[in-house]
Scaffold this motif. Structure first.
Motif, mmCIF file in Angstrom:
data_model
loop_
_atom_site.group_PDB
_atom_site.id
_atom_site.type_symbol
_atom_site.label_atom_id
_atom_site.label_comp_id
_atom_site.label_asym_id
_atom_site.label_seq_id
_atom_site.Cartn_x
_atom_site.Cartn_y
_atom_site.Cartn_z
ATOM 1 N N UNK A 75 9.013 11.626 7.591
ATOM 2 C CA UNK A 75 9.640 10.583 6.780
ATOM 3 C C UNK A 75 9.226 9.231 7.354
ATOM 4 N N UNK A 76 8.681 8.383 6.482
ATOM 5 C CA UNK A 76 8.237 7.059 6.940
ATOM 6 C C UNK A 76 9.298 5.982 6.737
ATOM 7 N N UNK A 77 10.238 6.203 5.832
ATOM 8 C CA UNK A 77 11.205 5.157 5.450
ATOM 9 C C UNK A 77 10.447 3.901 5.025
ATOM 10 N N UNK A 78 9.444 4.095 4.179
ATOM 11 C CA UNK A 78 8.568 2.990 3.771
ATOM 12 C C UNK A 78 8.727 2.669 2.286
ATOM 13 N N UNK A 79 9.872 3.015 1.705
ATOM 14 C CA UNK A 79 10.244 2.547 0.368
ATOM 15 C C UNK A 79 9.179 2.744 -0.704
ATOM 16 N N UNK A 80 8.822 1.673 -1.418
ATOM 17 C CA UNK A 80 7.903 1.775 -2.562
ATOM 18 C C UNK A 80 6.527 2.320 -2.179
ATOM 19 N N UNK A 95 14.130 4.162 1.084
ATOM 20 C CA UNK A 95 14.530 2.851 1.601
ATOM 21 C C UNK A 95 15.489 2.979 2.769
ATOM 22 N N UNK A 96 15.740 1.871 3.412
ATOM 23 C CA UNK A 96 16.724 1.830 4.491
ATOM 24 C C UNK A 96 17.147 0.380 4.688
ATOM 25 N N UNK A 97 18.127 0.183 5.565
ATOM 26 C CA UNK A 97 18.515 -1.184 5.892
ATOM 27 C C UNK A 97 17.389 -1.844 6.666
ATOM 28 N N UNK A 129 15.951 -3.258 3.272
ATOM 29 C CA UNK A 129 14.551 -3.627 3.495
ATOM 30 C C UNK A 129 13.834 -3.833 2.166
ATOM 31 N N UNK A 130 14.100 -2.972 1.182
ATOM 32 C CA UNK A 130 13.403 -3.057 -0.106
ATOM 33 C C UNK A 130 14.385 -3.321 -1.234
ATOM 34 N N UNK A 131 13.926 -4.001 -2.249
ATOM 35 C CA UNK A 131 14.682 -4.156 -3.482
ATOM 36 C C UNK A 131 14.888 -2.750 -4.067
ATOM 37 N N UNK A 132 16.128 -2.431 -4.446
ATOM 38 C CA UNK A 132 16.456 -1.055 -4.852
ATOM 39 C C UNK A 132 15.649 -0.580 -6.059
ATOM 40 N N UNK A 133 15.158 -1.504 -6.886
ATOM 41 C CA UNK A 133 14.400 -1.118 -8.086
ATOM 42 C C UNK A 133 12.892 -1.040 -7.858
ATOM 43 N N UNK A 134 12.430 -1.543 -6.716
ATOM 44 C CA UNK A 134 10.977 -1.635 -6.535
ATOM 45 C C UNK A 134 10.308 -0.265 -6.442
ATOM 46 N N UNK A 135 10.995 0.710 -5.826
ATOM 47 C CA UNK A 135 10.398 2.038 -5.708
ATOM 48 C C UNK A 135 9.998 2.590 -7.068
#
Lengths: 357, 357
Positions: A219-224, A250-252, A260-266
Motif C-alpha cells: 500500500x502506497x497511500x498515494x491517493x489519485x 488517501x490519508x491525512x 493529503x488529497x482532495x476526496x474527489x480527485x481519485x
C-alpha cells in the motif's frame, strides 16, 4: 523497471508500448541497490535475486540497467508532497539505495510466502481462468485493506444487483484484499483474511458469486496516483468494473492538519487516466449505520440524523477496547476475529494511531 | 484551466480531447484568486480580467469553475521537489491565492505590452503565416533565455546545414527567446533583444533564414516537465524540429549541492512524451571555445585540452566586470550590449548570483 519506464511512470503515469498504444502505469515497480551492491555487480549483465530468508535464487534479472535513484523526485511526483511521515516512503524509499536496477525479469518459479495463505494468491492468469470457469460475464473488483463491514457488503451486493439490472447474467465479485505492506495501525493480512473467511461463511457475501484472492502489492497511500495502479492491476486480472470510493488510497497529510488529497480527485483522475479508457468506474455510494433500521444502509441526506458514521479508526478503537459496535455493523463472527487480533497484541505492542485513514 | 485540465496536466502531462486524441500539456496555465476575490465573485458565471496598469478589461472568463489551489501538490508534481528557493514558485505560486479559476477565455483584443518590443510578439498563427510566406519546408526552433554566443550560432547554422543535407530546400530557424518571468540573474528581455538584433545585423545568424519572435511564457526552471511545454508551444507555432540541449530548463537544486535534474532526463522525457510523437528532436551538440582555432567549435573529446567551457554564469560575470571573453566567443557588437546592460545596473542593484544555471 528500466529508466525509460521509470521516467514514463513518474511523468505520464503510462507507458508507451512498441505498437504505439498506452498502458497505464502510475507507481514505479523498481528495485533499489546501494553503492556496495552496484560495485559488486560491476559490468555483469545478469544478476540473481535471492530470497533473504531461504537464500535461494527466485528470479534472474538480465540485460540490466543501473540508474540513479532520485528519491526526492520519485516521492514528489508520486505523492505530490515530500513531507516526512509518508508510511510507504519511510518503509521502502528513505533508506533504500541510491541506484535502481531494472531489466528482463525471469521468475524461476511462482513465489510462495509459506504463511498459510498461498492458496489465496492467484496470479492474474489464474484469476482470469477462474472467472471463465465460473462463466462470469462481468467481473467487478473491490480493493480493500480493512475488515469487511456490512456497509462494504451492502455496496458489493448492490453493485451485483445493478449489474444484473444492466443485463449481465452472472456478475462475479473479485474481493481483492491488499497483501503487501500496510501501515502499523492497519489490521495485518492474516487477521483480515480470517475475518473475510467469516464474512463468506456467514453468507454476508455469497461465496457462489465471489472470488477472494490476495493482491500482492504494498500500500502506497498515494491517493489519485495509486488508485490508477489499483484499477489497472484488477483489469489485468480480468475485472471490467471497478468500485471507487471517496478519497481512495488517501490519508491525512503527515504534517498539516488536512487530508493529503482532495476526496474527489481519485475518482476524477481515474476517469481521465491514459490506458484506462475502457474501465467502467462504479462510484462508491456512501453507507453508514442506520440507527432507525439498525443496519448499514446507503446514506440519505434527507434523514441524516438517523445515520452514524463509523470510520476505520473508530472501528479499530472499538475492537481494541473490546467494545461492541452497534448490531448489524459487522457479522458477529467477523467482529470476534478483530477482537481476538487486538487481544493478541501484547499491551507493549499496541499499535500507534499516528496516521488515521 | 478548469480542474479536469489542471489534474490531467499534473498527473499525465497531457490532455485528452473530445475525439480521444492526446495533446501534450505539462505545465498548468492557471489563474489564482484569493479568498476575498472568491467571495466577491460569488455565484457569478462570468468575470472580466483587468489590466492592473491601465485598469482596462482585457479578457472575459465565462462558464467558470473555481477550485482548490493545492500549491504543495502543484509544486511537487511540476518540479519533482518542494524545496524552498525555486524561482518561479517564489515569484508566482507561494504567495498566490488558495483558489484557481478557469473557464472559457475570450481575449478582447491582442495583448500589447507597450515596451517597444510588441512587433516581436507574433502569435502562433502569425508565425505559421510567416513561415508559409517564406515558403519554409522545415522549421527548426531554438528556445533561449540567454544572449546568443557563437556556440549557439554554430549549432543553429549547423542544424540548417543538416536539414539541407536531409533534402529540405528551405529550412527556417525560429529564434524564440523567452519573454516572460526569468530569475534575477538572467539578462532582462529588452537587453537580450538588443543583443539578438546585433547578432542578426552582424550576420552571425542569417536574417534571410531566421524568424525572431518573443515566446511570452514565464520560465519555470522545471527541467523535463518544462521542456515539453517549450517544444509543444513551438510545434503550435509551426515548428517541426526542436533543438534540445543538455539539462534543458534545468538549474541547481535550490538547497542541495547538485543539479536538480539529471542532465539527460529532459531529452529522454521529451522523446517519450504523450502528444509529441511526431516531434523531431535534434540533440544539442556541445560547443565550446576552441583555443587553437580561436573560435567556438563542436567539442571533440580527443583533444579536450584545446577547449574552454564558458558557462552562462561565467559569461555574465565577465560582462559585469567589463572583461572581454576570448575573441570569437560572441560578435563584438553583441558583447557591447551585455557590457552596457551591466554598466546600467546601479551598484546597489547588482544581481544576486544565487541560482546559477
Amino acid at each position: 523497471m528500466r529508466e525509460a519506464e521509470f521516467l514514463q511512470t513518474l511523468h505520464f503515469n503510462s507507458l508507451r508500448l512498441a505498437d504505439g498504444s498506452l498502458v497505464n502505469m502510475s507507481v514505479p515497480i523498481v528495485l533499489a541497490i546501494d553503492d556496495a551492491q552496484k560495485r559488486a555487480i560491476g559490468d555483469r549483465r545478469k544478476v540473481a535475486l535471492v530470497d533473504p530468508n531461504t537464500n535461494k535464487p527466485i528470479a534472474i534479472l538480465s540485460d540490466m540497467e543501473i540508474y540513479h535513484h532520485n528519491k526526492e523526485e520519485r516521492i514528489a511526483r508520486t505523492w505530490g508532497t515530500t513531507a516526512p511521515g509518508l508510511p510507504y516512503v519511510e518503509e521502502a524509499i528513505t533508506n533504500a539505495g541510491n541506484w535502481l536496477i531494472g531489466g528482463d525479469l525471469e521468475v524461476i518459479e511462482p513465489i510462495k510466502y509459506n504463511d498459510g495463505l498461498d492458496q489465496y494468491r492467484l496470479s492474474p492468469a489464474q484469476l482470469r481462468e477462474e472467472f471463465s470457469r465460473r462463466k462470469a460475464d462481468a467481473v467487478f473488483a473491490f480493493q480493500l485493506r480493512n475488515p469487511v463491514h456490512n456497509g462494504h457488503a451492502l455496496l458489493m451486493t448492490d453493485t451485483r444487483r445493478r449489474l444484473l439490472k444492466m443485463g449481465y447474467k452472472n456478475p462475479i465479485l473479485l474481493l481483492h484484499p491488499l497483501g503487501g505492506y500496510t501501515k502499523a495501525d492497519d489490521v495485518p493480512l492474516c487477521w483480515r483474511m480470517k475475518q473475510h473467511e467469516k464474512v463468506l461463511e456467514d453468507g454476508v457475501l455469497n461465496p457462489e458469486t465471489t472470488v477472494i484472492s490476495i493482491f500482492p502489492s504494498p500500500m502506497h497511500y498515494a491517493g489519485p496516483t495509486e488508485v490508477q495502479w489499483h484499477a489497472k492491476a484488477r483489469i489485468n486480472a480480468g475485472a471490467n468494473f471497478y468500485i471507487v470510493g471517496r478519497d481512495p488510497a488517501g490519508m491525512s497529510h503527515p504534517v498539516e492538519k488536512r487530508d493529503l488529497y482532495d476526496a474527489d480527485h481519485g475518482k476524477k483522475v481515474l476517469s481521465m487516466a491514459p490506458g484506462l479508457e475502457r474501465l467502467n468506474i462504479l462510484p462508491f455510494k456512501v453507507a453508514a449505520y442506520d440507527k432507525k433500521q439498525r443496519k448499514m444502509n446507503f446514506f440519505e441526506p434527507s434523514r441524516k440524523d438517523d445515520f452514524l458514521f463509523i470510520s476505520g479508526t473508530k472501528m479499530r478503537t472499538l475492537a481494541r477496547n473490546r467494545e461492541n459496535p452497534p448490531d448489524g455493523f459487522m457479522c458477529p463472527s467477523g467482529w470476534e476475529v478483530l477482537v481476538k487480533y487486538y487481544d493478541n497484541l501484547a499491551p507493549g505492542h499496541k499499535v500507534r494511531e499516528t496516521v488515521p485513514a
